[in-house]
Motif scaffolding. Sequence first.
Motif, PDB file in Angstrom:
ATOM      1  N   GLY A 263       0.598  -1.229   0.076  1.00  0.00           N
ATOM      2  CA  GLY A 263       0.050  -0.095   0.043  1.00  0.00           C
ATOM      3  C   GLY A 263       0.884   1.312   0.023  1.00  0.00           C
ATOM      4  O   GLY A 263       1.903   1.379   0.716  1.00  0.00           O
ATOM      5  N   GLY A 264       0.610   2.228  -0.657  1.00  0.00           N
ATOM      6  CA  GLY A 264       1.254   3.493  -0.938  1.00  0.00           C
ATOM      7  C   GLY A 264       1.774   3.474  -2.365  1.00  0.00           C
ATOM      8  O   GLY A 264       2.242   4.615  -2.780  1.00  0.00           O
ATOM      9  N   GLN A 265       1.937   2.130  -2.847  1.00  0.00           N
ATOM     10  CA  GLN A 265       2.229   2.188  -4.623  1.00  0.00           C
ATOM     11  C   GLN A 265       1.352   2.325  -5.409  1.00  0.00           C
ATOM     12  O   GLN A 265       1.508   2.157  -6.594  1.00  0.00           O
ATOM     13  CB  GLN A 265       3.440   0.858  -4.887  1.00  0.00           C
ATOM     14  CG  GLN A 265       4.547   0.947  -4.001  1.00  0.00           C
ATOM     15  CD  GLN A 265       5.574  -0.038  -4.307  1.00  0.00           C
ATOM     16  OE1 GLN A 265       5.514  -1.246  -3.596  1.00  0.00           O
ATOM     17  NE2 GLN A 265       5.799  -0.329  -5.578  1.00  0.00           N
ATOM     18  N   SER A 266       0.158   2.269  -4.825  1.00  0.00           N
ATOM     19  CA  SER A 266      -1.201   2.790  -5.840  1.00  0.00           C
ATOM     20  C   SER A 266      -0.700   3.930  -6.873  1.00  0.00           C
ATOM     21  O   SER A 266      -0.542   4.951  -6.376  1.00  0.00           O
ATOM     22  CB  SER A 266      -2.485   3.270  -5.161  1.00  0.00           C
ATOM     23  OG  SER A 266      -2.742   1.968  -4.386  1.00  0.00           O
ATOM     24  N   GLY A 267      -0.895   3.759  -8.045  1.00  0.00           N
ATOM     25  CA  GLY A 267      -0.654   4.936  -9.239  1.00  0.00           C
ATOM     26  C   GLY A 267       0.637   4.447  -9.860  1.00  0.00           C
ATOM     27  O   GLY A 267       0.987   5.324 -10.813  1.00  0.00           O
ATOM     28  N   SER A 268       1.760   3.542  -9.177  1.00  0.00           N
ATOM     29  CA  SER A 268       2.958   3.327  -9.836  1.00  0.00           C
ATOM     30  C   SER A 268       2.754   2.846 -11.403  1.00  0.00           C
ATOM     31  O   SER A 268       1.679   2.379 -11.673  1.00  0.00           O
ATOM     32  CB  SER A 268       3.618   2.256  -9.006  1.00  0.00           C
ATOM     33  OG  SER A 268       3.929   2.684  -7.742  1.00  0.00           O
ATOM     34  N   ALA A 269       3.768   3.239 -12.045  1.00  0.00           N
ATOM     35  CA  ALA A 269       4.089   2.778 -13.459  1.00  0.00           C
ATOM     36  C   ALA A 269       4.250   1.192 -13.488  1.00  0.00           C
ATOM     37  O   ALA A 269       5.137   0.899 -12.878  1.00  0.00           O
ATOM     38  CB  ALA A 269       4.912   3.411 -14.337  1.00  0.00           C
ATOM     39  N   VAL A 270       3.557   0.525 -14.227  1.00  0.00           N
ATOM     40  CA  VAL A 270       3.620  -0.975 -14.751  1.00  0.00           C
ATOM     41  C   VAL A 270       4.340  -0.846 -16.047  1.00  0.00           C
ATOM     42  O   VAL A 270       3.687  -0.488 -17.121  1.00  0.00           O
ATOM     43  CB  VAL A 270       2.489  -1.628 -14.502  1.00  0.00           C
ATOM     44  CG1 VAL A 270       3.132  -3.095 -15.080  1.00  0.00           C
ATOM     45  CG2 VAL A 270       1.831  -1.790 -13.318  1.00  0.00           C
TER      46      VAL A 270
END
Length: 310
Positions: A263-270
Amino acid sequence: MTNGPHTAVSNQPVELTAPAAEQAFFEGPSEGAQGGSPTAFTSDGLEQVAGRTRALSESVPAEAWTAPSAPLPDIGEASFGPPDLLETVHGPDDRVQITDTAAYPWRVNASLLVTAADNSQWIGTGWFIGPHTLVTAGHVVHIKHSGVPGRDGWVKSIQVMPGRNGTFLPFGAVTSTNFRSVTGWTADGDENFDYGALVIPTELGATTGWFGFGSWPDADLLKTSVNISGYPGDQPPGTQWYDGRGVSSVNPLKVFYDIDTAGGQSGSAVYRIHNGGRYGIAVHAYGGLTTNSGTRITKAVFDNLVLWKA
């Protein structure tokens, strides 16, 4: 304008009309004006992070703004509540901390400090796609079904900290109050359309650089290695962590992968490596018992990202 759940919406009185001209299938990346050699990647398309020795760049002074040092909750909890289990690290934790966060590509990733409409504060991750636009999850910019009076809807502001490393801000911080998403998320809360963007009032992305983005067919994605780097809340505040592995499965709207996140990595680029450049193929948003997942960059998503980047 895009129809259906991909219809673009904003918290600002701006006209969101899709470009009339046919867009290229891929938007390319930029290494930015900061300089320095980009990090190498392996032959199978993963970032080469083991045994890293490059020092932090200090050529861009941090602005007079102090990064928060206390832990804050994941913005996903604002819409979905606390997680029932630690679903996003599967087996051994393979994540590697990135310490040279001022180098490309790590500086493209930004730690986000989100202030909701009720003034509660949360953390998330975003990534530059142009000089003034960052992509993130829809639930980072617009909260749904929180059950807390005054919290739902567009967030109040987001502090953007590119390449953050703890309390060190190699590119300073900038505040955004200008957000984008689509009706599939803002109206329906449908996880298949959980993507958005924020526009900053400067062109900081011209310094940090940005990732490209594109839409690939199933067969291509299923043989692709992908990478995720962001700001998880289970690690020291403001530290960036990376992991990468092959795509596990896809469906028409999502991409699934056994890459450790928190949690906290929501929005990261894949993102994948393609012809020597880094291209987003999905927006990380969810955990699962065996795989994590992100909103797939389909042609409809691609068109909105091009619109928001303009």
